[in-house]
Design an enzyme around this catalytic site. Sequence first.
Site, PDB file in Angstrom:
ATOM      1  CD  GLU A   1      11.750 -18.932 -13.529  1.00 13.83           C
ATOM      2  OE1 GLU A   1      10.951 -19.487 -14.296  1.00 13.83           O
ATOM      3  OE2 GLU A   1      11.745 -17.700 -13.354  1.00 13.83           O
TER       4      GLU A   1
ATOM      5  CB  CYS B   1      -0.858   0.000   1.255  1.00  8.69           C
ATOM      6  SG  CYS B   1      -1.837  -1.482   1.440  1.00  8.69           S
TER       7      CYS B   1
ATOM      8  NE  ARG C   1       4.159   1.861  -1.722  1.00  7.11           N
ATOM      9  CZ  ARG C   1       5.178   1.575  -0.911  1.00  7.11           C
ATOM     10  NH1 ARG C   1       6.398   1.956  -1.249  1.00  7.11           N
ATOM     11  NH2 ARG C   1       5.019   0.897   0.200  1.00  7.11           N
TER      12      ARG C   1
ATOM     13  CE  LYS D   1      12.413 -14.565 -14.935  1.00  4.22           C
ATOM     14  NZ  LYS D   1      11.420 -15.558 -14.914  1.00  4.22           N
TER      15      LYS D   1
ATOM     16  CG  ASN E   1       2.558  -0.222   3.341  1.00  4.92           C
ATOM     17  OD1 ASN E   1       2.053  -1.259   2.944  1.00  4.92           O
ATOM     18  ND2 ASN E   1       3.826   0.100   3.105  1.00  4.92           N
ATOM     19  N   GLY E   2       0.962  -2.322   5.642  1.00  3.29           N
ATOM     20  CA  GLY E   2       1.549  -3.404   6.436  1.00  3.29           C
ATOM     21  C   GLY E   2       0.478  -4.430   6.786  1.00  3.29           C
TER      22      GLY E   2
ATOM     23  CD1 TRP F   1      -0.501  -5.870  -1.971  1.00  5.47           C
ATOM     24  CD2 TRP F   1      -0.769  -5.336  -4.114  1.00  5.47           C
ATOM     25  NE1 TRP F   1      -0.139  -6.963  -2.698  1.00  5.47           N
ATOM     26  CE2 TRP F   1      -0.286  -6.678  -4.018  1.00  5.47           C
ATOM     27  CE3 TRP F   1      -0.987  -4.812  -5.363  1.00  5.47           C
ATOM     28  CZ2 TRP F   1      -0.046  -7.476  -5.146  1.00  5.47           C
ATOM     29  CZ3 TRP F   1      -0.734  -5.610  -6.483  1.00  5.47           C
ATOM     30  CH2 TRP F   1      -0.291  -6.904  -6.365  1.00  5.47           C
TER      31      TRP F   1
ATOM     32  CE  LYS G   1       4.741  -9.313 -13.405  1.00  4.44           C
ATOM     33  NZ  LYS G   1       5.924 -10.217 -13.256  1.00  4.44           N
TER      34      LYS G   1
ATOM     35  CD  GLU H   1      10.843 -13.722 -18.795  1.00  8.20           C
ATOM     36  OE1 GLU H   1       9.739 -13.390 -19.257  1.00  8.20           O
ATOM     37  OE2 GLU H   1      10.965 -14.239 -17.674  1.00  8.20           O
TER      38      GLU H   1
ATOM     39  CG  HIS I   1      18.517 -40.052 -24.378  1.00  9.14           C
ATOM     40  ND1 HIS I   1      18.684 -41.387 -24.676  1.00  9.14           N
ATOM     41  CD2 HIS I   1      18.661 -39.951 -23.030  1.00  9.14           C
ATOM     42  CE1 HIS I   1      18.882 -42.070 -23.572  1.00  9.14           C
ATOM     43  NE2 HIS I   1      18.873 -41.231 -22.552  1.00  9.14           N
TER      44      HIS I   1
HETATM   45  C1  AGP Z   1       7.808 -15.053 -16.282  1.00  2.22           C
HETATM   46  O1  AGP Z   1       9.044 -14.361 -16.119  1.00  2.22           O
HETATM   47  C2  AGP Z   1       7.029 -14.555 -17.478  1.00  2.22           C
HETATM   48  N1  AGP Z   1       6.774 -13.171 -17.365  1.00  2.22           N
HETATM   49  C3  AGP Z   1       5.800 -15.398 -17.794  1.00  2.22           C
HETATM   50  O2  AGP Z   1       6.257 -16.679 -18.150  1.00  2.22           O
HETATM   51  C4  AGP Z   1       4.772 -15.581 -16.640  1.00  2.22           C
HETATM   52  O3  AGP Z   1       5.331 -16.367 -15.632  1.00  2.22           O
HETATM   53  C5  AGP Z   1       3.547 -16.324 -17.213  1.00  2.22           C
HETATM   54  O4  AGP Z   1       2.969 -15.522 -18.222  1.00  2.22           O
HETATM   55  C6  AGP Z   1       2.495 -16.641 -16.151  1.00  2.22           C
HETATM   56  O5  AGP Z   1       1.992 -15.463 -15.605  1.00  2.22           O
HETATM   57  P1  AGP Z   1       1.096 -15.559 -14.260  1.00  2.22           P
HETATM   58  O6  AGP Z   1       1.990 -16.122 -13.208  1.00  2.22           O
HETATM   59  O7  AGP Z   1       0.674 -14.147 -13.990  1.00  2.22           O
HETATM   60  O8  AGP Z   1      -0.054 -16.470 -14.543  1.00  2.22           O
END
Ligand code: AGP
Length: 609
Positions: free
Chosen positions: A482, A2, A27, A486, A100-101, A74, A604, A489, A505
């Site tokens: 993962e 928040c 935020r 990272k 906030n908290g 938030w 996002k 992307e 394989h």
């Molecule tokens: C992760 O770094 C990416 N931005 C993307 O793979 C993300 O994890 C995926 O789109 C899922 O999003 P969500 O967790 O909001 O469902």
Amino acid sequence: MCGIVGFIGTSNAKNIIIDGLKKLEYRGYDSSGIALFQNGGLKIKKTIGRIANLENAMLGGDYESPGGIGHTRWATHGAPSDVNAHPHSNMAGTIAVVHNGIIENYVELREWLTKEHGVIFLSETDTEVIAHLISLYYENDLVDAVYKAVAKMRGAYAIGAIAANEPDKIVAVRKDSPLVVGLGEDCNFIASDIPALLKYVRKVYLIENNETVILTKNDVKIFDKDRNEIKRDVFHVTWDAVEAEKDGYDHFMLKEIHEQPKCIEETLSRRLTADGKIVLDGISMTKEDIESFNKVCIVACGTAYHAGLVGKTVIEKFAKIPVEVDVASEFRYRDPFVDDKTLFIAISQSGETLDTLAALREAKRRGARVLSVVNVVGSSVSRESDDVFYTWAGPEIAVASTKAYTTQLVCMYLIALYMGLTKGSLDREEFDRVITELKAIPEKLKTLLTKEPVIADLAKTFYKTEQVFFIGRGVDVGVSYEGSLKLKEISYINSFAVAAGELKHGTIALIEQGTLVIALATQDALYEKMVSNVQEVKARGAVVIGFAKEGNQAIENQADKVFYIPECRDEISPLLSVVPLQMLAYYIAKLRGCDIDKPKNLAKSVTVE
Ligand code: AGP
């Protein structure tokens, strides 16, 4: 997180406070509100949604005032709504509070205020408790009432409080949540963060824990928890507003990487009772429910899917139940075996990913019990689930997910441990051992983060590479996926993750002189085999960066570089091993001049199929 803003001056408080709230929008929030001194009373307006909604709600009204407090919420306790928005007030509307908290003991305080003092609560929030506590102790001395109220509270808070018949002051308190004071000419400010103040002041006080601030338009006094006055040096702000939102970091992604120790601590601490039990708030599954499941389906996308891969390992290990993990876009079209004996776990940071939401609906249609692990309170996935387990990572701004991933892992561990102990498939001693290890992670992470320069140096060596392979075994396969995501992307490098045992394989055909291989060898039980896999790729000319636990040095005989993570149980290591991979991706992308927080072609939250 928040955002709070307070202003005390001569006039125009409403516009100044709204301005400040807008500077805290980064935020993340789902509602906002304001409380102003006016005509001997307090005028409060608050609405769900964007700050523009609040401004529209005030259009045409008389909000002229010399001071007040404002808030962007938030949601943590209580879904986003007008009534749950801050400020919250006492029943007479003569005391108003923004916060906030988290007030950890708000349930017992709420019950006490209701039963012993006849308080009628209007909202579902923990914050409303603060307004009623201050009101209970208020005898025309707001400072004294705030001290007495705070003495009853446990948790993290930055609070701004005002009283109708003391229209010349704001009282603020800080414990664990950030709070700053802005020093103006004939006016003074409080805020959660410096960006809210930069348009008006450059001189600030940085408030420390357990300090109380009394603001009037011409004076600011700071007191410690024993009410002794403290002298504080003025901090002169030299940076601009955009830099301030990133708290001095160059990118939100790096800021969020560094927030992980605190996020993990918060995600854990609110679920672990003093006597070491797990309290899965928001989860109503009974022992009978848990015993009725014959399988678990974990469904998600991207990074959340990678968290599900680790979730599979730990739920099968501790809860002794078969787990399938699927990407949401495949699950819904494969006519899955799902029925009323299936626990369906949807993992989603945004809670708005359409593939995940559609998969959840398909699972519900087939009779499954739906538990979601979500970061955004009140999001679509959370609203359509039977149970919700919030990650409480705070808003994740960078497109590349970091703190959401590690707090998703924490939720996977807690769910696995809770189910295992409830079913009796996990004995109390083992349960306690794992909990002890989880609690130690934030400090180990802080130690790991001090090695950031080592990772930055590694990035300098390898940032021009155009192809990278990540390999691992056991839970390190999921972490390899993962780490690879990272890197690809945010740096746009062709990176691949493959189970180390799979190399022979097919994939090993791609290894040639100078190919960069990142080998995760954190699993004690599979360490020797990983060292052999490193040998295998080295023999074909690869350059290898190895990641291993401190003490496991055999890999040094094979790898070109080795980065060590602190010792921990095999299952827990992803919480540590992923962080140097996040940082390596960050520093490589930075050296390649990429738009780290907003990578090309990515959003996002992917709300389309
Ligand atoms: C992760 O770094 C990416 N931005 C993307 O793979 C993300 O994890 C995926 O789109 C899922 O999003 P969500 O967790 O909001 O469902």
